[in-house]
Scaffold this motif. Structure first.
Motif, PDB file in Angstrom:
ATOM      1  N   LEU A  43       0.892  -1.080  -0.113  1.00  0.00           N
ATOM      2  CA  LEU A  43      -0.015   0.102   0.036  1.00  0.00           C
ATOM      3  C   LEU A  43       0.807   1.219   0.034  1.00  0.00           C
ATOM      4  N   THR A  44       0.523   2.198  -0.659  1.00  0.00           N
ATOM      5  CA  THR A  44       1.142   3.419  -0.410  1.00  0.00           C
ATOM      6  C   THR A  44       0.497   4.212   0.868  1.00  0.00           C
ATOM      7  N   LEU A  45       1.276   5.475   1.175  1.00  0.00           N
ATOM      8  CA  LEU A  45       0.740   5.992   2.108  1.00  0.00           C
ATOM      9  C   LEU A  45      -0.507   6.491   2.324  1.00  0.00           C
ATOM     10  N   GLY A  46      -0.804   7.105   1.192  1.00  0.00           N
ATOM     11  CA  GLY A  46      -2.300   7.529   1.167  1.00  0.00           C
ATOM     12  C   GLY A  46      -3.442   6.271   1.227  1.00  0.00           C
ATOM     13  N   ALA A  87     -14.114  10.118   1.700  1.00  0.00           N
ATOM     14  CA  ALA A  87     -13.222   9.283   1.769  1.00  0.00           C
ATOM     15  C   ALA A  87     -11.581  10.151   1.780  1.00  0.00           C
ATOM     16  N   LYS A  88     -11.644  10.836   0.899  1.00  0.00           N
ATOM     17  CA  LYS A  88     -10.562  11.846   0.620  1.00  0.00           C
ATOM     18  C   LYS A  88     -10.267  12.901   1.801  1.00  0.00           C
ATOM     19  N   GLU A  89     -11.318  13.295   2.268  1.00  0.00           N
ATOM     20  CA  GLU A  89     -11.198  14.115   3.284  1.00  0.00           C
ATOM     21  C   GLU A  89     -10.686  13.769   4.649  1.00  0.00           C
ATOM     22  N   ARG A  90     -11.274  12.424   5.141  1.00  0.00           N
ATOM     23  CA  ARG A  90     -10.883  11.619   6.041  1.00  0.00           C
ATOM     24  C   ARG A  90      -9.194  10.933   5.971  1.00  0.00           C
ATOM     25  N   ARG A  91      -9.102  10.712   4.785  1.00  0.00           N
ATOM     26  CA  ARG A  91      -7.641  10.296   4.516  1.00  0.00           C
ATOM     27  C   ARG A  91      -6.841  11.362   4.641  1.00  0.00           C
ATOM     28  N   ASP A  92      -7.134  12.560   4.291  1.00  0.00           N
ATOM     29  CA  ASP A  92      -6.135  13.562   4.458  1.00  0.00           C
ATOM     30  C   ASP A  92      -6.132  14.178   6.006  1.00  0.00           C
ATOM     31  N   LEU A  93      -7.082  13.950   6.477  1.00  0.00           N
ATOM     32  CA  LEU A  93      -7.103  14.257   8.032  1.00  0.00           C
ATOM     33  C   LEU A  93      -6.166  13.137   8.693  1.00  0.00           C
ATOM     34  N   VAL A  94      -6.086  12.189   8.435  1.00  0.00           N
ATOM     35  CA  VAL A  94      -5.340  11.083   9.011  1.00  0.00           C
ATOM     36  C   VAL A  94      -3.794  11.544   8.554  1.00  0.00           C
ATOM     37  N   LEU A  95      -3.529  11.672   7.336  1.00  0.00           N
ATOM     38  CA  LEU A  95      -2.398  12.280   6.858  1.00  0.00           C
ATOM     39  C   LEU A  95      -1.668  13.407   7.778  1.00  0.00           C
ATOM     40  N   GLY A  96      -2.572  14.201   8.129  1.00  0.00           N
ATOM     41  CA  GLY A  96      -2.309  15.487   8.927  1.00  0.00           C
ATOM     42  C   GLY A  96      -1.950  14.945  10.301  1.00  0.00           C
ATOM     43  N   ALA A  97      -2.583  14.239  10.681  1.00  0.00           N
ATOM     44  CA  ALA A  97      -2.353  13.486  12.026  1.00  0.00           C
ATOM     45  C   ALA A  97      -0.919  12.921  12.064  1.00  0.00           C
ATOM     46  N   MET A  98      -0.747  12.057  11.075  1.00  0.00           N
ATOM     47  CA  MET A  98       0.648  11.381  10.879  1.00  0.00           C
ATOM     48  C   MET A  98       1.760  12.361  11.018  1.00  0.00           C
ATOM     49  N   VAL A  99       1.358  13.444  10.321  1.00  0.00           N
ATOM     50  CA  VAL A  99       2.640  14.617  10.240  1.00  0.00           C
ATOM     51  C   VAL A  99       2.949  15.053  11.800  1.00  0.00           C
ATOM     52  N   ASP A 100       1.625  15.298  12.411  1.00  0.00           N
ATOM     53  CA  ASP A 100       1.623  15.895  13.745  1.00  0.00           C
ATOM     54  C   ASP A 100       2.432  14.838  14.685  1.00  0.00           C
ATOM     55  N   ALA A 101       2.217  13.698  14.518  1.00  0.00           N
ATOM     56  CA  ALA A 101       2.850  12.609  15.328  1.00  0.00           C
ATOM     57  C   ALA A 101       4.295  12.413  15.101  1.00  0.00           C
ATOM     58  N   GLY A 102       4.513  12.773  13.892  1.00  0.00           N
ATOM     59  CA  GLY A 102       5.986  12.784  13.481  1.00  0.00           C
ATOM     60  C   GLY A 102       6.334  11.376  12.691  1.00  0.00           C
ATOM     61  N   VAL A 110       5.287  10.797   9.499  1.00  0.00           N
ATOM     62  CA  VAL A 110       5.546  11.184   8.142  1.00  0.00           C
ATOM     63  C   VAL A 110       6.007  12.705   7.983  1.00  0.00           C
ATOM     64  N   ASP A 111       6.658  13.109   7.202  1.00  0.00           N
ATOM     65  CA  ASP A 111       6.971  14.602   6.907  1.00  0.00           C
ATOM     66  C   ASP A 111       5.916  14.968   6.110  1.00  0.00           C
ATOM     67  N   SER A 112       5.884  16.673   6.008  1.00  0.00           N
ATOM     68  CA  SER A 112       4.714  17.227   5.442  1.00  0.00           C
ATOM     69  C   SER A 112       4.695  16.925   3.977  1.00  0.00           C
ATOM     70  N   ALA A 113       6.111  16.981   3.470  1.00  0.00           N
ATOM     71  CA  ALA A 113       6.110  16.605   2.085  1.00  0.00           C
ATOM     72  C   ALA A 113       5.311  15.266   1.548  1.00  0.00           C
ATOM     73  N   ALA A 114       5.861  14.360   2.180  1.00  0.00           N
ATOM     74  CA  ALA A 114       5.255  12.944   1.837  1.00  0.00           C
ATOM     75  C   ALA A 114       3.943  12.944   2.165  1.00  0.00           C
ATOM     76  N   ALA A 115       3.329  13.487   3.219  1.00  0.00           N
ATOM     77  CA  ALA A 115       1.875  13.666   3.183  1.00  0.00           C
ATOM     78  C   ALA A 115       1.061  14.617   2.194  1.00  0.00           C
ATOM     79  N   GLN A 116       1.699  15.407   1.830  1.00  0.00           N
ATOM     80  CA  GLN A 116       1.182  16.352   0.457  1.00  0.00           C
ATOM     81  C   GLN A 116       1.262  15.593  -0.617  1.00  0.00           C
ATOM     82  N   ALA A 117       2.094  14.745  -0.853  1.00  0.00           N
ATOM     83  CA  ALA A 117       2.209  14.068  -2.018  1.00  0.00           C
ATOM     84  C   ALA A 117       0.969  12.907  -2.020  1.00  0.00           C
ATOM     85  N   ALA A 118       1.096  12.484  -0.859  1.00  0.00           N
ATOM     86  CA  ALA A 118      -0.206  11.449  -0.746  1.00  0.00           C
ATOM     87  C   ALA A 118      -1.473  12.003  -0.731  1.00  0.00           C
TER      88      ALA A 118
END
Length: 174
Positions: free
Chosen positions: A118-121, A145-160, A162-170
């Motif tokens: 699986l990809t990060l996204g 689904a995309k909004e929820r996925r993006d919320l999870v990505l943001g939480a992953m950035v906040d938790a350290g 993933v970095d914000s560039a990887a989250a933005q790409a996903a």
């Protein structure tokens, strides 16, 4: 997938012993103010106990039994084993009359790939779906689904995780 699920479902998973007293107190306060069950305070371990031993009823007695079962699970298994069992059991939607259980099955059905590929996204999407699998079903509710996925990505950035560039790409992925 593990990190995404931990950050969105139980961000104190590695620091409690099956019951998160802070989360339970928060949920109890919100539920008392609203006059009903509007927020859960269950840990991943409690959710696993519910999935394995639960009756489906929403009562305080059931929650107490789940708490006891969670404590017992934590005494006998390490965190990684509990998380693995949860990830193999968790409900992730329906395909007709077929129940999708576990991230492996969900990865195959939603993305036609093994969970390890699986990809990060995609991992963030599956983790985000746990809260309400049919509400965040990617084929039926793509925007949600995309909004929820993006919320999870943001939480992953906040938790350290993933970095914000990887989250933005996903996040840029469909």
């Amino acid at each position: 997938v593990r990190q995404a699920v931990e950050v969105v479902e139980d961000h104190r998973f590695r620091r409690h012993h099956g019951i998160d007293l802070i989360g339970t107190a928060r949920a109890l306060t919100v539920n008392l103010r609203s006059g009903g069950f509007v927020q859960g305070g269950s840990t991943i371990t409690q959710q696993l106990a519910k999935n394995l031993y639960g009756t489906g009823e929403r009562t305080l007695r059931r929650k107490a039994l789940e708490a006891v079962a969670a404590l017992a699970l934590e005494l006998h298994y390490d965190k990684d084993a509990i998380l693995e069992a949860y990830l193999n059991e968790v409900y992730l939607g329906q395909l007709g009359s077929f129940s999708i259980n576990g991230v492996g099955q969900a990865a195959r059905l939603y993305f036609s790939k093994d969970v390890g590929n699986l990809t990060l996204g995609e991992a963030a999407l599956l983790a985000g779906m746990i809260q309400s699998p049919n509400r965040y079903h990617p084929n039926r509710h793509a925007k949600r689904a995309k909004e929820r996925r993006d919320l999870v990505l943001g939480a992953m950035v906040d938790a350290g995780f993933v970095d914000s560039a990887a989250a933005q790409a996903a996040s840029a992925q469909p």
